[in-house]
Design a protein around this motif. Structure first.
Motif, PDB file in Angstrom:
ATOM      1  N   LEU A 152     -20.580  19.765  17.578  1.00 30.31           N
ATOM      2  CA  LEU A 152     -19.537  19.223  16.603  1.00 30.31           C
ATOM      3  C   LEU A 152     -19.590  20.355  15.377  1.00 30.31           C
ATOM      4  CD1 LEU A 152     -19.774  16.876  14.896  1.00 30.31           C
ATOM      5  CD2 LEU A 152     -21.944  17.352  13.710  1.00 30.31           C
ATOM      6  N   GLY A 153     -20.162  20.940  15.073  1.00 30.55           N
ATOM      7  CA  GLY A 153     -19.567  22.256  14.896  1.00 30.55           C
ATOM      8  C   GLY A 153     -18.153  22.688  15.441  1.00 30.55           C
ATOM      9  N   LEU A 154     -17.943  22.599  16.822  1.00 33.07           N
ATOM     10  CA  LEU A 154     -16.412  22.875  16.544  1.00 33.07           C
ATOM     11  C   LEU A 154     -15.536  22.031  16.540  1.00 33.07           C
ATOM     12  CD1 LEU A 154     -14.461  24.686  18.853  1.00 33.07           C
ATOM     13  CD2 LEU A 154     -15.599  22.966  20.890  1.00 33.07           C
ATOM     14  N   SER A 155     -16.007  20.404  16.842  1.00 35.62           N
ATOM     15  CA  SER A 155     -14.628  19.601  16.141  1.00 35.62           C
ATOM     16  C   SER A 155     -14.568  19.907  14.677  1.00 35.62           C
ATOM     17  CB  SER A 155     -15.627  18.070  17.036  1.00 35.62           C
ATOM     18  OG  SER A 155     -15.738  18.189  17.797  1.00 35.62           O
ATOM     19  N   VAL A 156     -16.074  20.219  13.513  1.00 40.36           N
ATOM     20  CA  VAL A 156     -15.427  20.268  12.293  1.00 40.36           C
ATOM     21  C   VAL A 156     -14.026  21.757  12.609  1.00 40.36           C
ATOM     22  CG1 VAL A 156     -16.393  20.410  10.108  1.00 40.36           C
ATOM     23  CG2 VAL A 156     -17.125  19.049  11.841  1.00 40.36           C
ATOM     24  N   PHE A 157     -14.717  22.690  13.179  1.00 36.86           N
ATOM     25  CA  PHE A 157     -13.238  23.957  12.886  1.00 36.86           C
ATOM     26  C   PHE A 157     -12.152  23.325  13.130  1.00 36.86           C
ATOM     27  CE2 PHE A 157     -11.744  27.140  15.079  1.00 36.86           C
ATOM     28  CZ  PHE A 157     -11.046  28.158  14.145  1.00 36.86           C
ATOM     29  N   CYS A 158     -12.140  22.396  13.844  1.00 35.28           N
ATOM     30  CA  CYS A 158     -10.999  21.979  15.034  1.00 35.28           C
ATOM     31  C   CYS A 158      -9.912  21.323  13.795  1.00 35.28           C
ATOM     32  CB  CYS A 158     -10.543  21.707  16.070  1.00 35.28           C
ATOM     33  SG  CYS A 158     -11.260  22.847  17.512  1.00 35.28           S
ATOM     34  N   THR A 159     -11.195  20.362  13.085  1.00 34.56           N
ATOM     35  CA  THR A 159     -10.083  19.167  11.779  1.00 34.56           C
ATOM     36  C   THR A 159      -9.528  20.172  11.176  1.00 34.56           C
ATOM     37  OG1 THR A 159     -11.827  17.851  13.265  1.00 34.56           O
ATOM     38  CG2 THR A 159     -10.695  17.294  10.682  1.00 34.56           C
ATOM     39  N   ALA A 160     -11.314  21.059  10.298  1.00 35.75           N
ATOM     40  CA  ALA A 160     -10.607  21.978   9.076  1.00 35.75           C
ATOM     41  C   ALA A 160      -9.073  23.018   9.408  1.00 35.75           C
ATOM     42  CB  ALA A 160     -11.811  22.500   8.861  1.00 35.75           C
ATOM     43  N   ALA A 161      -8.867  23.209  10.641  1.00 36.19           N
ATOM     44  CA  ALA A 161      -8.071  24.262  11.259  1.00 36.19           C
ATOM     45  C   ALA A 161      -6.578  22.990  10.454  1.00 36.19           C
ATOM     46  CB  ALA A 161      -8.408  24.953  12.442  1.00 36.19           C
ATOM     47  N   VAL A 162      -6.696  22.302  11.487  1.00 39.58           N
ATOM     48  CA  VAL A 162      -5.851  21.313  11.724  1.00 39.58           C
ATOM     49  C   VAL A 162      -4.973  20.714  10.722  1.00 39.58           C
ATOM     50  CG1 VAL A 162      -4.297  19.196  12.479  1.00 39.58           C
ATOM     51  CG2 VAL A 162      -5.537  20.956  13.959  1.00 39.58           C
ATOM     52  N   LEU A 163      -5.772  20.196   9.102  1.00 42.27           N
ATOM     53  CA  LEU A 163      -5.959  19.893   8.472  1.00 42.27           C
ATOM     54  C   LEU A 163      -5.162  21.008   7.590  1.00 42.27           C
ATOM     55  CD1 LEU A 163      -8.852  17.316   7.793  1.00 42.27           C
ATOM     56  CD2 LEU A 163      -6.238  17.065   7.801  1.00 42.27           C
ATOM     57  N   ALA A 164      -5.920  22.093   7.168  1.00 44.53           N
ATOM     58  CA  ALA A 164      -5.132  23.183   6.247  1.00 44.53           C
ATOM     59  C   ALA A 164      -3.791  23.323   6.631  1.00 44.53           C
ATOM     60  CB  ALA A 164      -6.076  24.506   6.627  1.00 44.53           C
ATOM     61  N   GLY A 165      -3.469  23.561   7.893  1.00 44.92           N
ATOM     62  CA  GLY A 165      -1.838  23.509   8.418  1.00 44.92           C
ATOM     63  C   GLY A 165      -1.159  22.966   8.303  1.00 44.92           C
ATOM     64  N   VAL A 166      -1.386  21.756   8.030  1.00 49.89           N
ATOM     65  CA  VAL A 166      -1.104  20.644   7.806  1.00 49.89           C
ATOM     66  C   VAL A 166      -0.529  20.402   6.409  1.00 49.89           C
ATOM     67  CG1 VAL A 166      -0.719  17.890   7.748  1.00 49.89           C
ATOM     68  CG2 VAL A 166      -1.058  18.821   9.752  1.00 49.89           C
ATOM     69  N   GLY A 167      -1.694  20.792   5.587  1.00 53.65           N
ATOM     70  CA  GLY A 167      -1.272  21.161   4.414  1.00 53.65           C
ATOM     71  C   GLY A 167      -0.362  22.027   3.656  1.00 53.65           C
ATOM     72  N   TRP A 168      -0.360  23.068   4.738  1.00 48.42           N
ATOM     73  CA  TRP A 168       0.351  24.420   4.303  1.00 48.42           C
ATOM     74  C   TRP A 168       1.696  23.408   3.762  1.00 48.42           C
ATOM     75  CZ3 TRP A 168       0.578  29.231   7.177  1.00 48.42           C
ATOM     76  CH2 TRP A 168       1.613  30.353   6.453  1.00 48.42           C
ATOM     77  N   ARG A 169       2.082  23.311   5.653  1.00 49.74           N
ATOM     78  CA  ARG A 169       3.065  22.421   5.967  1.00 49.74           C
ATOM     79  C   ARG A 169       4.167  21.918   4.851  1.00 49.74           C
ATOM     80  NH1 ARG A 169       5.615  21.156  11.731  1.00 49.74           N
ATOM     81  NH2 ARG A 169       7.277  20.127  10.975  1.00 49.74           N
TER      82      ARG A 169
END
Length: 182
Positions: A152-169
């Motif tokens: 679950l931590g892996l999924s949360v980490f991956c989700t947070a990383a992609v959301l941060a990347g999309v937000g940055w873009r």
């Protein structure tokens, strides 16, 4: 006692594929933002994006082979490419199948990129934003322990990383638009 080695291979390759697909999406987000430094020029990031994408496909092939060969659950080779027809968790497996099919389409269109319209390629390539969450939800829904502990931590980490990347873009694009207007 049943042999669980194929289950371990399927599970491990699924987790690693999730991480690699997340890295691919993040590198894809960075590409159009013209991110680069003297030590990491943009072409290096593009090459890394391509190579991690190919490595993702290799790990997915291992994942799919392990799942299909393992006789513990009734998953056929056809179930791995035709969505929502499996006797085993048809919805969750179907999401993974759709994600895999999109990834194959991305591979084919990327190989054909010099021969197809750039706008068409770009539109098709945006389907990666659908591929990634489908793969993530597939893992959460079909994984035997996906909703607990480190999976679950892996999924949360991956989700947070992609959301941060999309937000940055999105923020960077908005800044560019506002700079042009002023």
């Amino acid at each position: 006692m049943p042999d669980v080695s194929l289950w371990h291979v399927a599970r491990a390759s699924g987790f690693v594929s999730t991480l690699l697909l997340t890295a691919t999406v993040l590198l894809g987000i960075l590409g159009p933002m013209r991110v680069g430094t003297p030590s990491w020029p943009r072409f290096t990031l593009a090459g890394l994006h391509r190579n991690i994408s190919l490595l993702t496909l290799v790990l997915l092939a291992i994942h799919l082979a392990a799942v299909a060969i393992d006789s513990y659950v009734p998953i056929t080779w056809a179930d791995l490419v035709v969505p929502f027809v499996s006797a085993y968790h048809p919805f969750w497996l179907g999401l993974g199948t759709v994600s895999f099919d999109i990834l194959l389409a991305l591979l084919v269109t990327s190989l054909l990129r010099p021969r197809i319209n750039p706008r068409l390629w770009r539109v098709l390539h945006w389907s990666a934003y659908l591929c990634w969450p489908l793969a993530l939800v597939h893992g959460l829904g079909i994984g035997t322990d996906a909703l607990s502990g480190w999976p679950l931590g892996l999924s949360v980490f991956c989700t947070a990383a992609v959301l941060a990347g999309v937000g940055w873009r999105v923020i960077a694009a908005r800044k560019r638009i506002l700079a042009r207007l002023s």
